[in-house]
Scaffold this motif. Structure first.
Motif, PDB file in Angstrom:
ATOM      1  N   UNK A  50      29.649  35.353  25.966  1.00  0.00           N
ATOM      2  CA  UNK A  50      29.981  33.989  25.537  1.00  0.00           C
ATOM      3  C   UNK A  50      29.886  33.840  24.022  1.00  0.00           C
ATOM      4  N   UNK A  51      28.909  34.501  23.419  1.00  0.00           N
ATOM      5  CA  UNK A  51      28.686  34.346  21.981  1.00  0.00           C
ATOM      6  C   UNK A  51      29.471  35.345  21.139  1.00  0.00           C
ATOM      7  N   UNK A  52      30.268  36.170  21.756  1.00  0.00           N
ATOM      8  CA  UNK A  52      31.106  37.065  20.968  1.00  0.00           C
ATOM      9  C   UNK A  52      32.134  36.234  20.212  1.00  0.00           C
ATOM     10  N   UNK A  53      32.518  36.721  19.043  1.00  0.00           N
ATOM     11  CA  UNK A  53      33.446  35.957  18.217  1.00  0.00           C
ATOM     12  C   UNK A  53      32.760  35.213  17.094  1.00  0.00           C
ATOM     13  N   UNK A  54      31.436  35.281  17.044  1.00  0.00           N
ATOM     14  CA  UNK A  54      30.689  34.678  15.935  1.00  0.00           C
ATOM     15  C   UNK A  54      29.890  35.777  15.255  1.00  0.00           C
TER      16      UNK A  54
ATOM     17  N   UNK B  66      52.007  41.163  20.758  1.00  0.00           N
ATOM     18  CA  UNK B  66      50.752  41.633  21.345  1.00  0.00           C
ATOM     19  C   UNK B  66      49.781  40.477  21.550  1.00  0.00           C
ATOM     20  N   UNK B  67      49.722  39.572  20.587  1.00  0.00           N
ATOM     21  CA  UNK B  67      48.839  38.416  20.718  1.00  0.00           C
ATOM     22  C   UNK B  67      49.275  37.524  21.880  1.00  0.00           C
ATOM     23  N   UNK B  68      50.577  37.410  22.076  1.00  0.00           N
ATOM     24  CA  UNK B  68      51.094  36.611  23.186  1.00  0.00           C
ATOM     25  C   UNK B  68      50.762  37.254  24.526  1.00  0.00           C
ATOM     26  N   UNK B  69      50.728  38.577  24.556  1.00  0.00           N
ATOM     27  CA  UNK B  69      50.418  39.299  25.791  1.00  0.00           C
ATOM     28  C   UNK B  69      48.918  39.337  26.057  1.00  0.00           C
ATOM     29  N   UNK B  70      48.135  39.365  24.976  1.00  0.00           N
ATOM     30  CA  UNK B  70      46.670  39.400  25.095  1.00  0.00           C
ATOM     31  C   UNK B  70      46.110  38.203  24.318  1.00  0.00           C
ATOM     32  N   UNK B  71      46.004  37.048  24.955  1.00  0.00           N
ATOM     33  CA  UNK B  71      45.700  35.787  24.249  1.00  0.00           C
ATOM     34  C   UNK B  71      44.346  35.730  23.544  1.00  0.00           C
ATOM     35  N   UNK B  72      43.392  36.557  23.924  1.00  0.00           N
ATOM     36  CA  UNK B  72      42.098  36.543  23.235  1.00  0.00           C
ATOM     37  C   UNK B  72      42.140  37.305  21.922  1.00  0.00           C
ATOM     38  N   UNK B  73      43.241  38.000  21.673  1.00  0.00           N
ATOM     39  CA  UNK B  73      43.394  38.728  20.412  1.00  0.00           C
ATOM     40  C   UNK B  73      43.789  37.764  19.308  1.00  0.00           C
ATOM     41  N   UNK B  74      43.474  38.142  18.074  1.00  0.00           N
ATOM     42  CA  UNK B  74      43.833  37.337  16.898  1.00  0.00           C
ATOM     43  C   UNK B  74      44.986  38.028  16.167  1.00  0.00           C
ATOM     44  N   UNK B  75      46.032  37.273  15.916  1.00  0.00           N
ATOM     45  CA  UNK B  75      47.173  37.827  15.194  1.00  0.00           C
ATOM     46  C   UNK B  75      46.932  37.653  13.704  1.00  0.00           C
ATOM     47  N   UNK B  76      46.930  38.761  12.978  1.00  0.00           N
ATOM     48  CA  UNK B  76      46.624  38.720  11.548  1.00  0.00           C
ATOM     49  C   UNK B  76      47.805  39.152  10.700  1.00  0.00           C
TER      50      UNK B  76
ATOM     51  N   UNK C 202      35.629  40.560  17.655  1.00  0.00           N
ATOM     52  CA  UNK C 202      36.893  40.119  17.072  1.00  0.00           C
ATOM     53  C   UNK C 202      37.936  41.197  17.353  1.00  0.00           C
ATOM     54  N   UNK C 203      38.993  40.812  18.045  1.00  0.00           N
ATOM     55  CA  UNK C 203      40.048  41.758  18.410  1.00  0.00           C
ATOM     56  C   UNK C 203      41.315  41.352  17.668  1.00  0.00           C
ATOM     57  N   UNK C 204      41.758  42.194  16.762  1.00  0.00           N
ATOM     58  CA  UNK C 204      42.853  41.843  15.851  1.00  0.00           C
ATOM     59  C   UNK C 204      44.073  42.709  16.132  1.00  0.00           C
ATOM     60  N   UNK C 205      45.228  42.059  16.237  1.00  0.00           N
ATOM     61  CA  UNK C 205      46.492  42.778  16.407  1.00  0.00           C
ATOM     62  C   UNK C 205      47.422  42.429  15.259  1.00  0.00           C
ATOM     63  N   UNK C 206      48.395  43.302  15.047  1.00  0.00           N
ATOM     64  CA  UNK C 206      49.284  43.124  13.898  1.00  0.00           C
ATOM     65  C   UNK C 206      50.716  42.758  14.293  1.00  0.00           C
ATOM     66  N   UNK C 207      50.922  42.540  15.586  1.00  0.00           N
ATOM     67  CA  UNK C 207      52.236  42.131  16.069  1.00  0.00           C
ATOM     68  C   UNK C 207      52.066  40.893  16.939  1.00  0.00           C
ATOM     69  N   UNK C 208      52.921  39.894  16.721  1.00  0.00           N
ATOM     70  CA  UNK C 208      52.801  38.623  17.431  1.00  0.00           C
ATOM     71  C   UNK C 208      52.969  38.792  18.930  1.00  0.00           C
TER      72      UNK C 208
ATOM     73  N   UNK D  52      40.374  49.053  26.660  1.00  0.00           N
ATOM     74  CA  UNK D  52      39.014  49.073  27.198  1.00  0.00           C
ATOM     75  C   UNK D  52      38.133  48.036  26.507  1.00  0.00           C
ATOM     76  N   UNK D  53      38.186  47.993  25.186  1.00  0.00           N
ATOM     77  CA  UNK D  53      37.348  47.044  24.448  1.00  0.00           C
ATOM     78  C   UNK D  53      37.772  45.606  24.713  1.00  0.00           C
ATOM     79  N   UNK D  54      39.070  45.394  24.958  1.00  0.00           N
ATOM     80  CA  UNK D  54      39.569  44.047  25.239  1.00  0.00           C
ATOM     81  C   UNK D  54      39.186  43.603  26.658  1.00  0.00           C
ATOM     82  N   UNK D  55      39.471  44.442  27.634  1.00  0.00           N
ATOM     83  CA  UNK D  55      39.211  44.080  29.030  1.00  0.00           C
ATOM     84  C   UNK D  55      37.718  43.922  29.315  1.00  0.00           C
ATOM     85  N   UNK D  56      36.905  44.770  28.707  1.00  0.00           N
ATOM     86  CA  UNK D  56      35.459  44.713  28.935  1.00  0.00           C
ATOM     87  C   UNK D  56      34.764  43.710  28.025  1.00  0.00           C
TER      88      UNK D  56
END
Length: 229
Positions: free
Chosen positions: A29-33, A215-225, A207-213, A198-202
């Protein structure tokens, strides 16, 4: 006496498991801070930087160059035991910092370079990889306990899995807190790498960062940077 001890153990086990589940939920729950425990913005952050081979190292070094060096220090670079080129690139970069810093002795002490056993070498059989995976996991746990990183940066090499898993386990057990930043490689356009998945599902990465939009749409918890590399 033996019966009483056995009964007490049977009663304690469900309580321990329940506490572990609660703690796991709390950590998730506290991940992301990631830096919430640092009192001031000027505080130094002990960071672990995981290097892969080839393109992974080049991409990670691009990220490292963007860090505030006086804040993200000391820096611990970790690469696979059979990968000497990655650490050499990191050493060359850190040496270049020494040339422009006034206090060269202090700057030299800001970086350390370490190696870790691979879970599985290219072409290695899955049966023999069981033993090497166990060895790599124990080595990773020792490194995490020794370094006590506050931040972990990684971007896809399989080497990062035992390190991140060890850091996450220590968080669940309440023995330390490492914020894990995972930056998916720019080469991953439509789907995540196995390490990233693995790191995303588990939910291990804070902070999970992707570089393609897409990917962020497919994995909503990821951050598009956008493009970082």
């Amino acid at each position: 006496m033996g019966l009483d001890a056995s009964t007490a153990a049977c009663c304690a086990l469900p309580v321990f498991v329940s506490l572990l589940v609660v703690r796991f939920a709390y950590v998730t729950y506290h991940s992301g801070r990631p830096l919430s425990k640092l009192s001031t913005s000027a505080a130094r952050v002990r960071c672990l930087i995981v290097l892969g081979s080839g393109g992974h190292t080049a991409e990670m070094m691009n990220v490292v160059t963007a860090l505030q060096k006086d804040r993200f220090t000391p820096r611990y670079y970790v690469a696979a035991l059979s990968d000497n080129m990655s650490l050499q690139k990191a050493q060359v970069y850190e040496q270049s910092l020494v040339l422009v810093e006034a206090d060269k002795e202090e700057t030299l002490g800001n970086a350390q370079f370490m190696q870790i056993y691979r879970s599985r070498e290219v072409g290695q059989s899955y049966i023999t990889s069981i033993a090497t995976t166990l060895l790599a996991t124990l080595h990773a746990m020792w490194l995490i306990i020794t370094i006590r990183p506050q931040v972990i940066f990684c971007n896809g090499p399989g080497t990062c899995i035992p390190l991140c898993a060890s850091a996450f386990l220590l968080k669940v057990l309440g023995l330390g807190w490492s914020s894990i930043f995972y930056i998916e490689s720019i080469a991953r356009v439509k789907k995540l790498s196995l390490s990233g998945l693995l790191l995303y599902k588990l939910r291990i990465a804070d902070q999970f960062i992707v570089q393609w939009l897409q990917l962020q749409q497919k994995y909503p918890r990821a951050h598009y940077a956008g493009r970082l590399m």
